[in-house]
Design an enzyme around this catalytic site. Structure first.
Site, PDB file in Angstrom:
ATOM      1  N   ASP A   1       0.831  -1.204   0.000  1.00  0.00           N
ATOM      2  CA  ASP A   1       0.000   0.000   0.000  1.00  0.00           C
ATOM      3  C   ASP A   1       0.864   1.253   0.000  1.00  0.00           C
ATOM      4  OD1 ASP A   1      -2.595  -0.972  -0.120  1.00  0.00           O
ATOM      5  OD2 ASP A   1      -2.854  -1.066   2.046  1.00  0.00           O
ATOM      6  N   VAL A   2       1.836   1.287   0.893  1.00  0.00           N
ATOM      7  CA  VAL A   2       2.678   2.478   1.022  1.00  0.00           C
ATOM      8  C   VAL A   2       3.457   2.733  -0.265  1.00  0.00           C
ATOM      9  CG1 VAL A   2       4.681   3.445   2.220  1.00  0.00           C
ATOM     10  CG2 VAL A   2       2.848   2.363   3.525  1.00  0.00           C
TER      11      VAL A   2
END
Length: 438
Positions: free
Chosen positions: A210-211
């Site tokens: 996600d990051v």
């Protein structure tokens, strides 16, 4: 360049909010007490407006970075159902707002505006015409059904840079699937190569896919802003978790694509460098690595086992890889005899990389983290103060900062509709009565 008179004027005319922050003047840090929650000319994205339709992690992380750079981010949340789902991802929760502390991680510097996308399409249209960037993370096709897709919005807002963060992109057999970090990490090979050598696959402790997707997205958006300066037109950007994860395989992917070598799990060890892993100490674990034969010789000298550096089984990295088990056992038997702190003192001047495996408490008590002021304290609308990890990037000539706490749900709805769109009080009351806004 900031001149001293400007700084003195700022000091005299503005109330201090928190600690002073550094600005650059003639290449030196000059402390000023300007209100730290203001967007100034030192912020690279001052004047840029972002329509943020994202929630959870990847999208909010992307828009938070843009907000740190000075963009004004309007976080659009669903009214009457609790907004961004991560507000409820707890415990722990804040005492008064009841927002999960999870939500605090990726939503600073934003304004929360509650609008029903189905009934409030026209409000979104008005905002799109005022904004430079739209970021969304719905399943492909969902916003098209609401008449908020790129092809629809570019007709009324041709300047708009429209960034979609999805699980698998807008094309291909998986396009309609929802995206989740751990699924992308599973399908993209990360879980296969993470974990102990003879153990099951393991998930990384935070949502790294996600990051990374958020990081890719923010970089793409900045590139599109630069191109818009030349063309005057916005464009669509597609970023997805699955492709991001596969791109993160880096050397593992290169080994397979060019040498047919499938990767395996190595725990904390490295497949082609030895030693390069964590070792148990008296009170925890210590991670060290020797990226060259010279560094291995230095390690052996400090451990008073110089003879091993000359042993034909360990003299070169190739030798050490071939005799991995033996050299690792030898080092493990030595390193377990002292504490991590004792070893760090011995290795203080060493050229090879070394560091303790810190608990989260130890991370935030680390003298370096404290010295650089990475943790920021921000006033919160209902809960007094909250703490966040500030931006890790420091500019010499620009500001990149945590200025305001993550907003409570709908904190800025009326403000944005009135100040940005020019809606009257009567219009706002009417929208609220129809439950279009909250």
């Amino acid at each position: 360049m900031l001149i001293l008179s400007q700084t003195l004027k700022c000091l005299a005319g503005r109330k201090l909010w928190q600690k002073s922050y550094a600005i650059t003047c003639r290449g030196k840090n000059l402390a000023t007490s300007c209100s730290a929650n203001e967007i100034t000319d030192l912020h690279p994205l001052k004047g840029i407006k972002v329509l943020d339709l994202t929630r959870i992690v990847a999208g909010p992380y992307c828009t938070m970075i843009l907000a740190d750079f000075g963009a004004e981010v309007y976080k659009i949340e669903r009214p009457y159902v609790g907004g961004d789902e991560s507000r409820k991802w707890g415990p722990p929760f804040l005492e008064k707002s009841k927002d999960a502390t999870y939500f605090m991680a990726s939503n600073r510097n934003k304004k929360s505006v509650c609008i029903d996308l189905k009934k409030g399409k026209d409000v979104i249209y008005d905002l799109a015409q005022k904004c430079d960037i739209l970021v969304e993370n719905y399943v492909p096709g969902k916003l098209n059904e609401l008449h908020l897709g790129y092809d629809q919005l570019k007709k009324i807002a041709p300047q708009l840079i429209y960034c979609s963060l999805t699980g698998y992109g807008s094309q291909g057999p998986y396009a309609k699937r929802p995206g989740y970090d751990v699924i992308a990490a599973s399908m993209g090979g990360l879980l296969h190569i993470t974990g102990e050598r003879n153990g099951p696959p393991s998930k990384v402790g935070v949502a790294v896919t996600d990051v990374a997707t958020g990081l890719y997205a923010h970089g793409a958006i900045l590139a599109a802003l630069l191109q818009r300066q030349r063309t005057g037109r916005g464009q669509k950007i597609d970023v997805n978790l699955f492709s991001t994860q596969v791109s993160m395989l880096i050397n593992v992917a290169a080994n397979y694509l060019n040498a047919g070598l499938d990767a395996q799990r190595w725990g904390t060890a490295h497949s082609s460098i030895v030693p390069y892993q964590s070792f148990k100490t008296q009170d925890g674990y210590l991670t060290l690595g020797t990226g060259s034969d010279k560094q291995f010789q230095e390690l052996c000298e400090l451990l008073e086992i110089k003879h091993l550096a000359e042993d034909p089984k360990f003299k070169t990295n190739k030798d050490r890889v071939e005799n991995r088990k033996e050299i690792v056992e030898l080092l493990a038997n030595i390193l377990c005899q002292k504490s991590s702190t004792e070893w760090m003192k011995l290795f203080a001047a060493a050229s090879f990389p070394v560091g303790p495996v810190n608990s989260i408490r130890e991370v935030f008590e680390d003298e370096h983290i404290k010295a650089i002021g990475l943790v920021k304290t921000l006033p919160h609308q209902t809960d007094g103060e909250i703490k966040v990890v500030g931006p890790p990037v420091v500019f010499s000539e620009s500001n990149n900062d945590a200025r305001t706490a993550p907003p409570v749900l709908g904190q800025h709805t009326d403000e944005v509709l009135a100040d940005v769109l020019g809606y009257t009080k009567e219009q706002i009351v009417g929208l609220r009565n129809k439950k279009i806004i909250e």
